[in-house]
Design a protein around this motif. Structure first.
Motif, PDB file in Angstrom:
ATOM      1  N   ILE A  75       0.838  -1.194   0.000  1.00 20.36           N
ATOM      2  CA  ILE A  75       0.000   0.000   0.000  1.00 20.36           C
ATOM      3  C   ILE A  75       0.876   1.247   0.000  1.00 20.36           C
ATOM      4  O   ILE A  75       1.761   1.394   0.845  1.00 20.36           O
ATOM      5  CB  ILE A  75      -0.911   0.018   1.245  1.00 20.36           C
ATOM      6  CG1 ILE A  75      -1.676  -1.310   1.362  1.00 20.36           C
ATOM      7  CG2 ILE A  75      -1.875   1.194   1.199  1.00 20.36           C
ATOM      8  CD1 ILE A  75      -2.155  -1.615   2.770  1.00 20.36           C
ATOM      9  N   VAL A  76       0.619   2.146  -0.946  1.00 23.65           N
ATOM     10  CA  VAL A  76       1.276   3.453  -0.976  1.00 23.65           C
ATOM     11  C   VAL A  76       0.261   4.453  -0.427  1.00 23.65           C
ATOM     12  O   VAL A  76      -0.605   4.939  -1.151  1.00 23.65           O
ATOM     13  CB  VAL A  76       1.702   3.835  -2.405  1.00 23.65           C
ATOM     14  CG1 VAL A  76       2.436   5.178  -2.408  1.00 23.65           C
ATOM     15  CG2 VAL A  76       2.585   2.740  -3.001  1.00 23.65           C
ATOM     16  N   PRO A  77       0.345   4.776   0.867  1.00 24.57           N
ATOM     17  CA  PRO A  77      -0.679   5.635   1.479  1.00 24.57           C
ATOM     18  C   PRO A  77      -0.378   7.124   1.238  1.00 24.57           C
ATOM     19  O   PRO A  77       0.728   7.599   1.496  1.00 24.57           O
ATOM     20  CB  PRO A  77      -0.588   5.296   2.971  1.00 24.57           C
ATOM     21  CG  PRO A  77       0.366   4.134   3.076  1.00 24.57           C
ATOM     22  CD  PRO A  77       1.245   4.232   1.881  1.00 24.57           C
ATOM     23  N   VAL A  78      -1.392   7.841   0.751  1.00 24.73           N
ATOM     24  CA  VAL A  78      -1.286   9.282   0.512  1.00 24.73           C
ATOM     25  C   VAL A  78      -2.185   9.994   1.517  1.00 24.73           C
ATOM     26  O   VAL A  78      -3.383   9.704   1.609  1.00 24.73           O
ATOM     27  CB  VAL A  78      -1.703   9.635  -0.930  1.00 24.73           C
ATOM     28  CG1 VAL A  78      -1.563  11.132  -1.171  1.00 24.73           C
ATOM     29  CG2 VAL A  78      -0.870   8.843  -1.940  1.00 24.73           C
ATOM     30  N   GLU A 107      -5.369 -12.665   3.272  1.00 24.84           N
ATOM     31  CA  GLU A 107      -5.838 -13.862   3.952  1.00 24.84           C
ATOM     32  C   GLU A 107      -6.900 -14.582   3.128  1.00 24.84           C
ATOM     33  O   GLU A 107      -7.552 -13.990   2.264  1.00 24.84           O
ATOM     34  CB  GLU A 107      -6.379 -13.492   5.340  1.00 24.84           C
ATOM     35  CG  GLU A 107      -5.314 -12.898   6.252  1.00 24.84           C
ATOM     36  CD  GLU A 107      -5.854 -12.542   7.624  1.00 24.84           C
ATOM     37  OE1 GLU A 107      -7.087 -12.618   7.822  1.00 24.84           O
ATOM     38  OE2 GLU A 107      -5.036 -12.183   8.497  1.00 24.84           O
ATOM     39  N   GLU A 108      -7.057 -15.867   3.406  1.00 22.23           N
ATOM     40  CA  GLU A 108      -8.020 -16.675   2.658  1.00 22.23           C
ATOM     41  C   GLU A 108      -9.426 -16.096   2.802  1.00 22.23           C
ATOM     42  O   GLU A 108      -9.883 -15.800   3.909  1.00 22.23           O
ATOM     43  CB  GLU A 108      -7.992 -18.121   3.163  1.00 22.23           C
ATOM     44  CG  GLU A 108      -8.862 -19.056   2.360  1.00 22.23           C
ATOM     45  CD  GLU A 108      -8.725 -20.505   2.791  1.00 22.23           C
ATOM     46  OE1 GLU A 108      -9.461 -21.348   2.254  1.00 22.23           O
ATOM     47  OE2 GLU A 108      -7.882 -20.783   3.665  1.00 22.23           O
ATOM     48  N   GLY A 109     -10.114 -15.912   1.669  1.00 21.22           N
ATOM     49  CA  GLY A 109     -11.468 -15.370   1.660  1.00 21.22           C
ATOM     50  C   GLY A 109     -11.535 -13.864   1.771  1.00 21.22           C
ATOM     51  O   GLY A 109     -12.633 -13.301   1.787  1.00 21.22           O
ATOM     52  N   CYS A 115      -8.265  -6.418   2.766  1.00 20.76           N
ATOM     53  CA  CYS A 115      -6.869  -6.594   3.169  1.00 20.76           C
ATOM     54  C   CYS A 115      -6.180  -5.240   3.345  1.00 20.76           C
ATOM     55  O   CYS A 115      -5.442  -5.031   4.319  1.00 20.76           O
ATOM     56  CB  CYS A 115      -6.123  -7.436   2.134  1.00 20.76           C
ATOM     57  SG  CYS A 115      -4.376  -7.704   2.525  1.00 20.76           S
ATOM     58  N   ILE A 116      -6.433  -4.323   2.423  1.00 22.78           N
ATOM     59  CA  ILE A 116      -5.841  -2.983   2.518  1.00 22.78           C
ATOM     60  C   ILE A 116      -6.265  -2.306   3.807  1.00 22.78           C
ATOM     61  O   ILE A 116      -5.440  -1.756   4.549  1.00 22.78           O
ATOM     62  CB  ILE A 116      -6.257  -2.145   1.296  1.00 22.78           C
ATOM     63  CG1 ILE A 116      -5.624  -2.713   0.026  1.00 22.78           C
ATOM     64  CG2 ILE A 116      -5.875  -0.680   1.482  1.00 22.78           C
ATOM     65  CD1 ILE A 116      -6.226  -2.175  -1.246  1.00 22.78           C
ATOM     66  N   ARG A 121      -4.823  -0.459   9.283  1.00 21.94           N
ATOM     67  CA  ARG A 121      -5.187  -0.295  10.689  1.00 21.94           C
ATOM     68  C   ARG A 121      -4.192  -1.007  11.605  1.00 21.94           C
ATOM     69  O   ARG A 121      -3.797  -0.474  12.645  1.00 21.94           O
ATOM     70  CB  ARG A 121      -6.608  -0.810  10.930  1.00 21.94           C
ATOM     71  CG  ARG A 121      -7.687   0.035  10.266  1.00 21.94           C
ATOM     72  CD  ARG A 121      -9.067  -0.585  10.443  1.00 21.94           C
ATOM     73  NE  ARG A 121     -10.101   0.145   9.732  1.00 21.94           N
ATOM     74  CZ  ARG A 121     -10.788   1.167  10.248  1.00 21.94           C
ATOM     75  NH1 ARG A 121     -10.547   1.560  11.479  1.00 21.94           N
ATOM     76  NH2 ARG A 121     -11.710   1.774   9.531  1.00 21.94           N
ATOM     77  N   GLU A 122      -3.788  -2.223  11.209  1.00 25.69           N
ATOM     78  CA  GLU A 122      -2.892  -3.000  12.060  1.00 25.69           C
ATOM     79  C   GLU A 122      -1.502  -2.369  12.130  1.00 25.69           C
ATOM     80  O   GLU A 122      -0.924  -2.242  13.223  1.00 25.69           O
ATOM     81  CB  GLU A 122      -2.781  -4.432  11.528  1.00 25.69           C
ATOM     82  CG  GLU A 122      -4.030  -5.269  11.732  1.00 25.69           C
ATOM     83  CD  GLU A 122      -3.888  -6.666  11.187  1.00 25.69           C
ATOM     84  OE1 GLU A 122      -4.814  -7.473  11.373  1.00 25.69           O
ATOM     85  OE2 GLU A 122      -2.843  -6.971  10.548  1.00 25.69           O
ATOM     86  N   GLU A 123      -0.935  -2.006  10.986  1.00 22.39           N
ATOM     87  CA  GLU A 123       0.458  -1.568  10.958  1.00 22.39           C
ATOM     88  C   GLU A 123       0.637  -0.086  11.249  1.00 22.39           C
ATOM     89  O   GLU A 123       1.696   0.321  11.747  1.00 22.39           O
ATOM     90  CB  GLU A 123       1.085  -1.896   9.600  1.00 22.39           C
ATOM     91  CG  GLU A 123       1.214  -3.386   9.327  1.00 22.39           C
ATOM     92  CD  GLU A 123       2.067  -3.678   8.110  1.00 22.39           C
ATOM     93  OE1 GLU A 123       2.495  -2.719   7.421  1.00 22.39           O
ATOM     94  OE2 GLU A 123       2.320  -4.864   7.840  1.00 22.39           O
ATOM     95  N   THR A 124      -0.372   0.741  10.939  1.00 22.77           N
ATOM     96  CA  THR A 124      -0.157   2.194  11.001  1.00 22.77           C
ATOM     97  C   THR A 124      -1.177   2.957  11.835  1.00 22.77           C
ATOM     98  O   THR A 124      -0.916   4.101  12.227  1.00 22.77           O
ATOM     99  CB  THR A 124      -0.178   2.802   9.586  1.00 22.77           C
ATOM    100  OG1 THR A 124      -1.509   2.747   9.052  1.00 22.77           O
ATOM    101  CG2 THR A 124       0.773   2.053   8.659  1.00 22.77           C
TER     102      THR A 124
END
Length: 231
Positions: A75-78, A107-109, A115-116, A121-124
């Motif tokens: 992801i390239v977040p702007v 992840e599956e499904g 996913c984005i 949310r998880e990383e940033t």
């Protein structure tokens, strides 16, 4: 005048005859056996997160020209002020901090958009903007392959317009620091950064740097360019 796209001659290529798994784990090791056009066979070692049948299917689909199903997203977040959001993450395989854009396995499904949102949310602690005019997620036309000398993992790179959402939701083993970078600072950052850097991140920041140079050239009618313009 329309640009002419390259064309390539049809030439014989090796044919995949066998896929043999030789070790298991989160990363699995395989031996690929090819039949060469001039006769004889050639073995190549590769790794994949996929199980044997899924990996064999992916290789067969690649040879048939089918569009790859992305394994991961980058992801390239702007941000609303047009600056870029990056991460500094301790990466265990290289035993060091690495500069990169947020990324992760699909992840599956899970849809690409889900996913984005999850990875942001998880990383940033950021999320895709709700108030953006138009689609805030712009995927690149094709998935890109991470390291074709080792395996078949492919990644869909997307540009995402984001905003703060709260605290990051890191797992116990994750060490991630976020920071923002103005586009005008991309070149100086590349020239002074001492951490390791991911290839995708490096290429994109270099592209931003050179876009800045071309913009200056148009504004100042500066021609020809000198080496100082790339500082």
């Amino acid at each position: 005048m329309n640009a002419q796209m390259p064309t390539f001659a049809e030439v014989p290529v090796p044919k995949l005859k066998d896929v043999r798994q030789v070790s298991d784990g989160w990363l699995k090791k395989y031996i690929l056996t090819y039949e060469l056009p001039e006769g004889g066979t050639f073995e190549y070692e590769s790794v994949s997160r996929k199980g044997l049948e899924e990996y064999r299917h992916a290789l067969t689909a690649n040879a048939a020209g089918e569009e790859p199903v992305p394994d991961a997203v980058c992801i390239v977040p702007v941000l609303p002020d047009d600056s870029l959001l990056l991460i500094r993450e301790f990466r265990y395989p290289v035993n060091s901090w690495v500069i990169a854009f947020p990324a992760g396995l699909i992840e599956e499904g899970e849809t690409l958009r889900d996913c984005i949102d999850r990875e942001l949310r998880e990383e940033t602690g950021y999320k895709v903007r709700d108030d953006f005019e138009g689609d805030p997620i712009i995927p690149l036309p094709q998935t890109g392959f991470s390291s074709v000398g080792m395996g078949e993992e492919n990644v869909r790179v997307v540009i995402a317009y984001v905003e703060p959402a709260g605290d990051a939701e890191l797992s116990d083993h994750e060490l991630i620091q976020t920071f923002t970078l103005g586009r005008e600072d991309a070149g100086r950052f590349l020239d002074t950064n001492k951490d390791l850097i991911g290839t995708r991140c490096q290429l994109l920041l270099e592209s931003v740097r050179r876009t800045n140079v071309l913009r200056k050239r148009l504004e100042l009618a500066q021609n020809p360019l000198s080496s100082k313009d790339f500082a």
